[in-house]
Design a protein around this motif. Structure first.
Motif, PDB file in Angstrom:
ATOM      1  N   ALA A   1      -2.717   3.024 -13.854  1.00  0.00           N
ATOM      2  CA  ALA A   1      -2.343   3.070 -12.440  1.00  0.00           C
ATOM      3  C   ALA A   1      -0.955   3.660 -12.244  1.00  0.00           C
ATOM      4  CB  ALA A   1      -2.403   1.671 -11.835  1.00  0.00           C
TER       5      ALA A   1
ATOM      6  N   ARG B   1     -11.506   5.039 -12.087  1.00  0.00           N
ATOM      7  CA  ARG B   1     -10.629   4.562 -13.163  1.00  0.00           C
ATOM      8  C   ARG B   1     -11.112   5.034 -14.533  1.00  0.00           C
ATOM      9  NH1 ARG B   1      -6.813   0.492 -13.256  1.00  0.00           N
ATOM     10  NH2 ARG B   1      -6.214  -0.152 -15.357  1.00  0.00           N
TER      11      ARG B   1
ATOM     12  N   SER C   1      -3.069  -2.048  -2.303  1.00  0.00           N
ATOM     13  CA  SER C   1      -2.780  -3.063  -3.316  1.00  0.00           C
ATOM     14  C   SER C   1      -3.956  -4.007  -3.521  1.00  0.00           C
ATOM     15  CB  SER C   1      -1.536  -3.865  -2.918  1.00  0.00           C
ATOM     16  OG  SER C   1      -1.775  -4.613  -1.730  1.00  0.00           O
ATOM     17  N   ASP C   2      -4.819  -4.145  -2.507  1.00  0.00           N
ATOM     18  CA  ASP C   2      -5.948  -5.077  -2.600  1.00  0.00           C
ATOM     19  C   ASP C   2      -7.222  -4.387  -2.112  1.00  0.00           C
ATOM     20  OD1 ASP C   2      -7.702  -7.196  -2.680  1.00  0.00           O
ATOM     21  OD2 ASP C   2      -6.409  -8.589  -1.575  1.00  0.00           O
TER      22      ASP C   2
ATOM     23  N   SER D   1      -4.230   1.936  -7.468  1.00  0.00           N
ATOM     24  CA  SER D   1      -5.362   1.045  -7.758  1.00  0.00           C
ATOM     25  C   SER D   1      -6.623   1.850  -8.062  1.00  0.00           C
ATOM     26  CB  SER D   1      -5.634   0.118  -6.562  1.00  0.00           C
ATOM     27  OG  SER D   1      -4.532  -0.707  -6.274  1.00  0.00           O
TER      28      SER D   1
ATOM     29  N   GLU E   1      -8.012   3.377  -3.361  1.00  0.00           N
ATOM     30  CA  GLU E   1      -7.169   3.451  -4.557  1.00  0.00           C
ATOM     31  C   GLU E   1      -5.675   3.465  -4.246  1.00  0.00           C
ATOM     32  OE1 GLU E   1      -8.791   7.755  -3.970  1.00  0.00           O
ATOM     33  OE2 GLU E   1      -9.528   5.690  -3.767  1.00  0.00           O
TER      34      GLU E   1
ATOM     35  N   ASP F   1       0.836  -1.193   0.000  1.00  0.00           N
ATOM     36  CA  ASP F   1       0.000   0.000   0.000  1.00  0.00           C
ATOM     37  C   ASP F   1       0.877   1.251   0.000  1.00  0.00           C
ATOM     38  OD1 ASP F   1      -2.043  -1.858   0.317  1.00  0.00           O
ATOM     39  OD2 ASP F   1      -2.132  -1.573   2.498  1.00  0.00           O
TER      40      ASP F   1
END
Length: 267
Positions: free
Chosen positions: A181, A159, A133-134, A193, A130, A13
């Motif tokens: 990204a 996005r 990582s997940d 993200s 955003e 992150d």
């Protein structure tokens, strides 16, 4: 100033230690930050039941949202993984004209089930997913913290708007190849993200959260060839943003998407 940024966390992150000054200048001491806050000031009372209930503000950054809630009588627990960002927020609170307490907790979202378990009647999580990582796992964790019948105010970096913005700027190959990204390794503040509306819809369904309302934040501003030059032009832009932020098809290209999600009552 170095062109490098602190490495990503062990979870992959992005935090903002070493970047708080840039974050403040780029996002909040600028017209786009002013517009974002003005839109939230109008939309949050429309989209949420605000009854001075306790609030968990996750990834609260420089503390603007926590202070906004405290000023309206909500006891706030603000969490933020960056010690530097948290220091900014504490300083802002120390000079704010509010008697409602804010508790500050330095912790990432992944640690909150242990540190601030709740369950919480209202959670705010704005511009956080955003940078993870997940983000899909983050939605599960948010659901676990939320009380039955509770509200989640979620704002994510869109996005689809990022793609459209790249096309407007002439970055056609980048948009075509979907290289949208950021990497998280430089001073640039492109999220690692960026998230689509379809993803939020899917993740909400996976966690049995109901999407009660959605709005676009900065539907028009980021696509202007020339920013407003006068107070009258800025007022016209704000009026346009207000008018179309919840209307099809305009909200779908907001730079940010703002959701109210509800966790159903237990049967």
């Amino acid at each position: 100033m170095s062109s490098s940024a602190p490495p990503l966390s062990s979870a992959g992150d992005r935090y903002f230690d070493g970047l708080a000054d840039k974050f403040s200048r780029s996002l909040y001491n600028a017209p786009r930050g002013d517009l974002r806050l003005a839109m939230l000031d109008q939309l949050l009372p429309q989209m949420l039941r605000l009854e001075q209930q306790p609030v968990l503000d996750i990834g609260g950054g420089l503390g603007q949202l926590a202070l906004w809630l405290a000023a309206r009588g909500h006891p706030v627990t603000m969490t933020e993984p960056s010690g530097e960002m948290l220091a900014y927020a504490k300083e802002a609170f120390s000079t704010a004209n509010t008697s409602t307490p804010i508790e500050f907790v330095q912790a990432p979202l992944q640690a909150l089930e242990a540190k601030t378990p709740g369950p919480w009647p209202l959670i705010t999580c704005h511009a956080v997913l955003e940078w993870l990582s997940d983000p899909q796992d983050a939605m599960r964790r948010l659901t676990a913290l939320l009380a039955p019948g509770g509200q989640l105010s979620l704002m994510v970096f869109n996005r689809d708007a990022l793609r459209f913005s790249n096309v407007v700027k002439g970055n056609l190959e980048k948009a075509l190849s979907d290289r949208l990204a950021g990497t998280g390794h430089r001073q640039r503040l492109t999220p690692i993200s960026p998230i689509s509306h379809d993803e939020v819809t899917c993740w909400a369904a996976e966690n049995r959260l109901q999407i009660e309302s959605v709005a676009g934040i900065r539907v028009f501003q980021d696509y202007l060839r020339q920013p407003p030059q006068t107070e009258a032009e800025r007022a016209d832009l704000l009026a346009l943003e207000h008018r179309y932020c919840r209307s099809e098809p305009h909200w779908r290209l907001g730079r940010y998407l703002l959701y109210t999600l509800i966790k159903p009552e237990k049967s």
